[in-house]
Design an enzyme around this catalytic site. Structure first.
Site, PDB file in Angstrom:
ATOM      1  N   ARG A 113      -2.418  -5.737  -3.509  1.00 29.60           N
ATOM      2  CA  ARG A 113      -2.790  -7.020  -3.165  1.00 29.60           C
ATOM      3  C   ARG A 113      -4.046  -6.773  -1.971  1.00 29.60           C
ATOM      4  NH1 ARG A 113       2.373  -8.003  -4.107  1.00 29.60           N
ATOM      5  NH2 ARG A 113       2.847  -9.664  -5.439  1.00 29.60           N
TER       6      ARG A 113
ATOM      7  N   ASP B 121      -7.243   3.092  -9.675  1.00 31.86           N
ATOM      8  CA  ASP B 121      -5.775   2.702  -9.887  1.00 31.86           C
ATOM      9  C   ASP B 121      -5.504   3.009 -11.222  1.00 31.86           C
ATOM     10  OD1 ASP B 121      -3.597   0.916 -10.356  1.00 31.86           O
ATOM     11  OD2 ASP B 121      -4.203  -0.078  -8.464  1.00 31.86           O
TER      12      ASP B 121
ATOM     13  N   ARG C 203      -0.001   3.673   4.233  1.00 31.22           N
ATOM     14  CA  ARG C 203       0.889   4.516   5.152  1.00 31.22           C
ATOM     15  C   ARG C 203       0.855   5.815   5.186  1.00 31.22           C
ATOM     16  NH1 ARG C 203       2.658   0.084   5.673  1.00 31.22           N
ATOM     17  NH2 ARG C 203       4.589  -0.854   5.091  1.00 31.22           N
TER      18      ARG C 203
ATOM     19  N   ASP D 271      -5.010   3.504  11.056  1.00 32.79           N
ATOM     20  CA  ASP D 271      -3.815   2.701  11.564  1.00 32.79           C
ATOM     21  C   ASP D 271      -2.416   2.950  11.352  1.00 32.79           C
ATOM     22  OD1 ASP D 271      -3.532  -0.078  13.146  1.00 32.79           O
ATOM     23  OD2 ASP D 271      -2.656  -0.712  11.068  1.00 32.79           O
TER      24      ASP D 271
ATOM     25  N   GLU E 178       5.229   8.495  12.714  1.00 29.29           N
ATOM     26  CA  GLU E 178       4.515   7.247  13.338  1.00 29.29           C
ATOM     27  C   GLU E 178       5.547   6.624  14.420  1.00 29.29           C
ATOM     28  OE1 GLU E 178       1.930   3.992  11.031  1.00 29.29           O
ATOM     29  OE2 GLU E 178       4.100   3.104  11.517  1.00 29.29           O
TER      30      GLU E 178
ATOM     31  N   HIS F 239      -0.734   0.819  14.339  1.00 34.44           N
ATOM     32  CA  HIS F 239      -0.120  -0.128  13.172  1.00 34.44           C
ATOM     33  C   HIS F 239      -0.346  -1.519  13.482  1.00 34.44           C
ATOM     34  CE1 HIS F 239       2.832   0.573   9.922  1.00 34.44           C
ATOM     35  NE2 HIS F 239       1.925  -0.725   9.671  1.00 34.44           N
TER      36      HIS F 239
END
Length: 337
Positions: free
Chosen positions: A167, A187, A248, A271, A276, A295
Site C-alpha cells: 500500500r 515485486d 522494517r 526511519d 530499534e 520511526h
C-alpha cells in the site's frame, strides 16, 4: 418501522492514543453509530471491568497497545462480530480463532500508508539533491560549493528503484507521477501490465539494485523478505547510491549496511533499523551520509485522526448495509506487513 438499536462497541488499545485517534469531532461521529464508553479503554482483557464490557461487545475498536485477541478473549465475547483496527497490521494482534469464527476484520492500514509515502517522497527528492551531505558540508565550511561540485545533483531522470508494491509502495508510485524520475519496481506479485499502470518498469531485484541511484524499500516484513538486502545485494547498488528504508529494519542486513555507510560508498535515509533503536555506540548516529529518524514516517500527531476516521467510515458503511471498504482477509496475512 423502528430503527435497529445501535451496536455496542469497546475500545481496546493504549489509552494514550485515544485523544489523537478520536478527537472530539471524530468521537462525536463515532457515538452516532455505536454505543461506546470512551472512558473505558481496555489494556487487559482479564480486568473485571473489561471482562464485563467484553461480554456485551459486538464490535472491538483496537489500536496500538491492544492485547492479543485469542481464544480466551473470544470465549469471553460471545457477541463479537467485528474488529476494527485503528492502526496498520493486524497480523500479530489476532489469533486464528478470530478467522475461524468468521469475525469481520478491518484495518486503517491504507490511511497509515499516506504519511509513510509522503515521507519517502520527501526523502527521495532531498536525496536526489544530495541535500543531506551538502548540508553537512555547508555547516562545516560555511561556504557555498563551487558550481562544478553540483554535477552529481538533480532529480531530472534520476533512477529510482521501488521495492514492494505494498500500500505504501503504491501510494508512493502515485505521488511520484508529477516528477521526472525513471522508476523501476520489484515485486514478485506484480506483472508487467500492472507495473506499467503503476508508472514503473518491472525489474528483477538484482537488476533494479544495479540500475538505481536511489532505492526505496516498501516490502512487508515476512520470512521471505528477512534481510533481502544482504551484503551481496547491497554491493550491487552503484557507488553514491542512497537507500531509503521506511519499511522494517529486518529487511536489511544491518552489519553489511553499516559497513557500506562507514566506507562512504552508499548513503542512507533510515526511519527504521535493526535493532530499534540502535545502540548509542552505533556510528550511524554520526555519519554525514546517514539521515536517521526515530520511526516517524507513519501516522503521528494530527495524522492519527485519519485512522480513527477510517473506523467511523467503516461503521457508517455497515449502518448503510455496505461491505467494509478495508477488510483484512486471512489469506492476505501471509504476504502483508
Amino acid at each position: 418501522m423502528p430503527s435497529a438499536p445501535m451496536p455496542t462497541a469497546l475500545f481496546a488499545m493504549d489509552p494514550v492514543h485515544l485523544p489523537e485517534l478520536f478527537p472530539p469531532s471524530v468521537l462525536a461521529r463515532l457515538r452516532e453509530l455505536v454505543r461506546i464508553d470512551p472512558e473505558l479503554v481496555v489494556q487487559d482483557f482479564t480486568d473485571p471491568a473489561a471482562a464485563a464490557a467484553l461480554a456485551g461487545a459486538e464490535i472491538l475498536i483496537t489500536g496500538w497497545g491492544c492485547p492479543r485477541v485469542d481464544d480466551d478473549v473470544l470465549a469471553a465475547a460471545p457477541r463479537l462480530r467485528r474488529v476494527l483496527h485503528a492502526a496498520g497490521s493486524v497480523r500479530s494482534l489476532l489469533g486464528e480463532a478470530v478467522w475461524e469464527r468468521g469475525i469481520t476484520v478491518s484495518s486503517a492500514v491504507h490511511a497509515n500508508a499516506l504519511p509513510v509515502a509522503e515521507y519517502a517522497l520527501a526523502a527521495i527528492l532531498l536525496a536526489g539533491k544530495d541535500a543531506f551531505a551538502l548540508r553537512e558540508r555547508f555547516r562545516a565550511e560555511a561556504v557555498y560549493p563551487a558550481p562544478g561540485d553540483y554535477a552529481h545533483v538533480g532529480n531530472l531522470g534520476r533512477r529510482l528503484g521501488v521495492i514492494g508494491a505494498s500500500r505504501v509502495g503504491r501510494r508512493l508510485l502515485e505521488l511520484l507521477r508529477p516528477f521526472d524520475f525513471s522508476v523501476s519496481l520489484y515485486d514478485p506479485y506484480v506483472g508487467p501490465a500492472e507495473a506499467a499502470a503503476l508508472g514503473a518498469v518491472p525489474l528483477p531485484l538484482d537488476e533494479l539494485l544495479r540500475s538505481s541511484d536511489i532505492v526505496s524499500l516498501h516490502a512487508p516484513d515476512i520470512p521471505e523478505t528477512y534481510r533481502m538486502l544482504d551484503r551481496e545485494r547491497l554491493a550491487l547498488i552503484p557507488h553514491g547510491g542512497v537507500l531509503v528504508n521506511t519499511s522494517r529494519g529486518a529487511l536489511v542486513d544491518h552489519d553489511a549496511l553499516t559497513d557500506e555507510l562507514v566506507s562512504g560508498r552508499l548513503g542512507a535515509i533510515l526511519d527504521v533499523t535493526e535493532p530499534e533503536p540502535l545502540p548509542r555506540s552505533s556510528p550511524l548516529y554520526r555519519l554525514p551520509n546517514v539521515f536517521l529518524t526515530p520511526h516517524i514516517a507513519g501516522s503521528l500527531g494530527n495524522e492519527l485522526e485519519r485512522l480513527g476516521g477510517t473506523v467511523v467510515e467503516e461503521l457508517a458503511r455497515e449502518a448503510a448495509g455496505l461491505p467494509p471498504a478495508h477488510e483484512v482477509r486471512h489469506a492476505d496475512l501471509a504476504r502483508a506487513a
